[in-house]
Design a protein around this motif. Sequence first.
Motif, PDB file in Angstrom:
ATOM      1  N   GLN A  40       0.779  -1.131   0.115  1.00  0.00           N
ATOM      2  CA  GLN A  40       0.130   0.246  -0.059  1.00  0.00           C
ATOM      3  C   GLN A  40       0.794   1.198   0.039  1.00  0.00           C
ATOM      4  O   GLN A  40       0.759   2.300  -0.906  1.00  0.00           O
ATOM      5  CB  GLN A  40      -0.868   0.031   1.322  1.00  0.00           C
ATOM      6  N   LEU A  43       2.223   2.494  -3.442  1.00  0.00           N
ATOM      7  CA  LEU A  43       1.293   3.056  -4.266  1.00  0.00           C
ATOM      8  C   LEU A  43       1.164   4.378  -3.803  1.00  0.00           C
ATOM      9  O   LEU A  43       1.022   5.471  -4.605  1.00  0.00           O
ATOM     10  CB  LEU A  43       0.174   2.142  -4.303  1.00  0.00           C
ATOM     11  N   TYR A  69      -8.288   5.346  -3.471  1.00  0.00           N
ATOM     12  CA  TYR A  69      -7.632   4.428  -4.096  1.00  0.00           C
ATOM     13  C   TYR A  69      -8.385   3.111  -4.697  1.00  0.00           C
ATOM     14  O   TYR A  69      -8.874   2.546  -3.820  1.00  0.00           O
ATOM     15  CB  TYR A  69      -6.177   3.918  -3.324  1.00  0.00           C
ATOM     16  N   LEU A  71      -8.162  -0.406  -6.574  1.00  0.00           N
ATOM     17  CA  LEU A  71      -7.317  -1.399  -7.481  1.00  0.00           C
ATOM     18  C   LEU A  71      -8.258  -2.194  -8.340  1.00  0.00           C
ATOM     19  O   LEU A  71      -9.284  -2.902  -7.678  1.00  0.00           O
ATOM     20  CB  LEU A  71      -6.589  -2.014  -6.409  1.00  0.00           C
ATOM     21  N   ALA A  82      -4.291   0.649 -10.503  1.00  0.00           N
ATOM     22  CA  ALA A  82      -4.759   1.645  -9.562  1.00  0.00           C
ATOM     23  C   ALA A  82      -5.158   2.935 -10.460  1.00  0.00           C
ATOM     24  O   ALA A  82      -4.766   3.434 -11.020  1.00  0.00           O
ATOM     25  CB  ALA A  82      -3.628   1.893  -8.634  1.00  0.00           C
ATOM     26  N   GLU A 101       1.474  -1.423 -12.259  1.00  0.00           N
ATOM     27  CA  GLU A 101       2.509  -1.966 -11.533  1.00  0.00           C
ATOM     28  C   GLU A 101       3.590  -2.612 -12.339  1.00  0.00           C
ATOM     29  O   GLU A 101       2.938  -3.569 -13.174  1.00  0.00           O
ATOM     30  CB  GLU A 101       2.211  -2.987 -10.583  1.00  0.00           C
ATOM     31  N   TRP A 106       5.043   1.157  -8.882  1.00  0.00           N
ATOM     32  CA  TRP A 106       3.782   1.578  -9.166  1.00  0.00           C
ATOM     33  C   TRP A 106       4.287   3.038 -10.305  1.00  0.00           C
ATOM     34  O   TRP A 106       4.967   3.651  -9.660  1.00  0.00           O
ATOM     35  CB  TRP A 106       2.658   2.041  -8.400  1.00  0.00           C
TER      36      TRP A 106
END
Length: 410
Positions: A40, A43, A69, A71, A82, A101, A106
Amino acid sequence: MLKIMKITCPLLFLLYILSGCNVLESPTTLIKPPKLEEDQSILVNAVQAVLPSGAKLLSPVEKGDSSPYSLIDLDQDDIDEAVVFYYDLKTYELIGLVFIEVKGTWRLDQTISGFGIELYDLQFADVTGDHNLEIIAGYANGVLEKGLNIYHWQKGNIQPLFDTAYSKFIVDDLNQDGLNELTVLLVNRGVSAEVTSYLYKQNGFIALDQMLLDEFGSYENVISGFVTNDKKGLVLDIQVGAHAAYTEVLLLEQNQLQKASEEMENITWKEYPVNSEDVDMDGIIEIGKLIPPVGFEDESYASTPYITSYYQWYVKDGLELKVQRFYEYQKGFYFEFPMKWNDLLTIENSNENEFSFITIDEGKLVFNVISVPVEEWEPEENTYELGRNHEYVFITTVNNAELRTYFHLQ
């Protein structure tokens, strides 16, 4: 720690109305557990690195307190992308970002420009029939101006497909031909109300059909799904006055929108709107009505302890009762009636903290729910705890373990 939503399937969509008081249902989603905290943070750091100063991350208004956020596996390759939106307080722009990713890192792949000050809706669904998921974003400039935009993303490219003004929208295969339609409700209350079903075909959306609706109604809840064992429909719960509401059911038959029944308004009329939903979890949407208990027919609306009855619509037979509940919204519980109670019992509320369910013919107590403020609660002999919340402990004086299972906290 910021929350990260994990969305794993196409979503059905709720719609939002322009005017009146709005009671919204959240869309049905399947959300996986979030990734590990270190993933997490990778990102979050990547997003923060590209945000301009003065940027404010946006969560969809329709979802309430949700994560900014998302996903989501847009291209269905088993690898998540994302999606993040923000509002630039300096340039007054609404921007969407798609991250990919690569080897644990990311990086920003594509940018979306939106129009508005709020991200009102954000959903993901296949509306082109290619089995990939589109980004469906609703932007708002306050309550009275909303625009719906659909984007198709592929790595290295993002393409806007459609934009329109909207009040609420839904994505579902209403005609059951294997392709999702986009159905848009647009209301200018007191002037016009229309619903349009679109289908993506030959690189664009075409309008299959349009229907005019009640322009004076406040569309409190709109959902889609099976309305009978084999028919899908659009279900609209509509308020038309302080003490007047009804439910409309629309079908998409041979790509033509039509009312399921010309009598639907009459047979679903109620004092207040009740959100239609699949209450008994049988895969079919039930329509709610409010029934005054025996003895309360002449009481005021405010003092009537309505029984909420949920019905399934039948093409030939009208409505069939499926579930009955008594809701106590202020205290936060409901009691679901066993089906054998139908038309046999009524409600007695001797005071604001006790509701009793008694037989109509003899006035015999069958079950009761007593609300005791938490600070006043002391266990007593011959009482049975049903549940508790932060304000009340709920008890009954009836020693019946089976009936206690019908009590639910909200």
